[in-house]
Motif scaffolding. Structure first.
Motif, PDB file in Angstrom:
ATOM      1  N   LEU A 167       0.861  -1.180   0.000  1.00 35.91           N
ATOM      2  CA  LEU A 167       0.000   0.000   0.000  1.00 35.91           C
ATOM      3  C   LEU A 167       0.897   1.229   0.000  1.00 35.91           C
ATOM      4  CD1 LEU A 167      -2.631  -1.041   2.718  1.00 35.91           C
ATOM      5  CD2 LEU A 167      -2.812  -1.284   0.232  1.00 35.91           C
ATOM      6  N   VAL A 168       0.627   2.157  -0.903  1.00 32.27           N
ATOM      7  CA  VAL A 168       1.429   3.379  -1.004  1.00 32.27           C
ATOM      8  C   VAL A 168       0.555   4.574  -0.645  1.00 32.27           C
ATOM      9  CG1 VAL A 168       2.866   4.820  -2.475  1.00 32.27           C
ATOM     10  CG2 VAL A 168       2.802   2.336  -2.844  1.00 32.27           C
ATOM     11  N   TYR A 169       0.985   5.322   0.362  1.00 30.92           N
ATOM     12  CA  TYR A 169       0.238   6.490   0.843  1.00 30.92           C
ATOM     13  C   TYR A 169       0.994   7.776   0.527  1.00 30.92           C
ATOM     14  CZ  TYR A 169      -2.801   3.571   3.819  1.00 30.92           C
ATOM     15  OH  TYR A 169      -3.699   2.651   4.297  1.00 30.92           O
ATOM     16  N   LYS A 170       0.233   8.796   0.154  1.00 28.92           N
ATOM     17  CA  LYS A 170       0.767  10.163   0.063  1.00 28.92           C
ATOM     18  C   LYS A 170      -0.386  11.123   0.282  1.00 28.92           C
ATOM     19  CE  LYS A 170       4.084  13.141  -0.525  1.00 28.92           C
ATOM     20  NZ  LYS A 170       3.388  14.239   0.172  1.00 28.92           N
ATOM     21  N   ASP A 171      -0.148  12.085   1.156  1.00 28.42           N
ATOM     22  CA  ASP A 171      -1.156  13.095   1.484  1.00 28.42           C
ATOM     23  C   ASP A 171      -2.445  12.442   1.982  1.00 28.42           C
ATOM     24  OD1 ASP A 171       0.597  15.153   0.728  1.00 28.42           O
ATOM     25  OD2 ASP A 171      -0.002  14.955  -1.375  1.00 28.42           O
ATOM     26  N   THR A 172      -2.273  11.456   2.838  1.00 30.65           N
ATOM     27  CA  THR A 172      -3.333  10.714   3.547  1.00 30.65           C
ATOM     28  C   THR A 172      -4.156   9.805   2.637  1.00 30.65           C
ATOM     29  OG1 THR A 172      -5.160  12.331   3.403  1.00 30.65           O
ATOM     30  CG2 THR A 172      -3.545  12.654   5.178  1.00 30.65           C
TER      31      THR A 172
END
Length: 235
Positions: A167-172
């Motif tokens: 899983l890749v998260y950026k800016d929530t």
């Protein structure tokens, strides 16, 4: 009597017909445009010939390149290294607990990319492979936060056949999810496959100096993974 006209001929009559829109304009010769494009490409290649050189390689070119030109690239490389040094905040894999997930992953993604490995314990080969690669990636890309949690501790009843899940998260927000390593290279996934993922997501730039150089030990580690050395952090 009907006279046939070859519209591609260079004749005074055809010029008159073209002026009056009776026959179409003669197609332009593509060769000059192709030649121009090739010249521009060669010039760009020459201008950018030092883009993939590190500081040591630049020093070795002192007898071949203009000193002022080399100095510009030295300063550029040193600035890149300085930026990496100041943004390398993580440099390790962070084991997660479900209770800390929101703070360590979702909230943390406001300031950096966060990659989460939902892994499995036991004999899942791909999970073992990714866990080892995760450690190498975390050490190499310290400005990206790499986390790991056992899938069934994060999501109750999560099937082991779906692990590892990335899983890749950026800016929530979740920017990408990969279920197993099938989209990469399966159990033969290497650092290069994960680096391409970073580039595709914009987590690193294609010109990132860290993508240019790889230590011999890391390359050897990519070629062969001893799964018996796997340490289960979730016992």
């Amino acid at each position: 009597m009907q006279v046939e006209v070859n519209p591609n001929e260079d004749t005074e009559w055809n010029d008159i017909l073209r002026q009056h829109g009776i026959i179409p304009e003669k197609p332009k010769d593509p060769e000059p445009l192709i030649q121009e494009a090739l010249i521009e490409a060669a010039q760009r290649a020459h201008d950018n010939r030092l883009e993939d050189k590190d500081v040591d390689e630049l020093d070795a070119l002192e007898d071949e390149e203009d000193e002022e030109f080399l100095q510009q690239y030295r300063q550029k490389r040193l600035a890149e290294l300085n930026t990496l040094q100041h943004t390398s905040l993580f440099n390790q894999v962070y084991p997660l607990q479900k209770v800390d997930y929101a703070r360590e992953v979702t909230d943390a993604s406001n300031s950096a990319f966060v990659f989460v490995n939902l892994t499995a314990q036991g004999a899942n080969v791909e999970s073992r492979v990714l866990t080892e690669l995760w450690r190498q990636m975390a050490a190499k890309f310290g400005d990206i936060k790499f986390c790991e949690i056992r899938a069934d501790m994060c999501i109750e009843g999560y099937p082991e056949k779906n692990t590892p899940t990335i899983l890749v998260y950026k800016d929530t927000e979740i920017k990408r999810q990969l279920i197993t390593l099938r989209e990469l290279n399966g159990p033969r996934t290497k650092i290069e496959d994960l680096e391409k993922l970073l580039i595709d997501l914009g987590a690193v730039k294609e010109s990132d100096v860290r993508l240019k150089k790889r230590s011999d030990s890391m390359e050897a580690g990519d070629d062969e993974l001893n799964v018996e050395d796997y340490d289960d952090d979730w016992d």
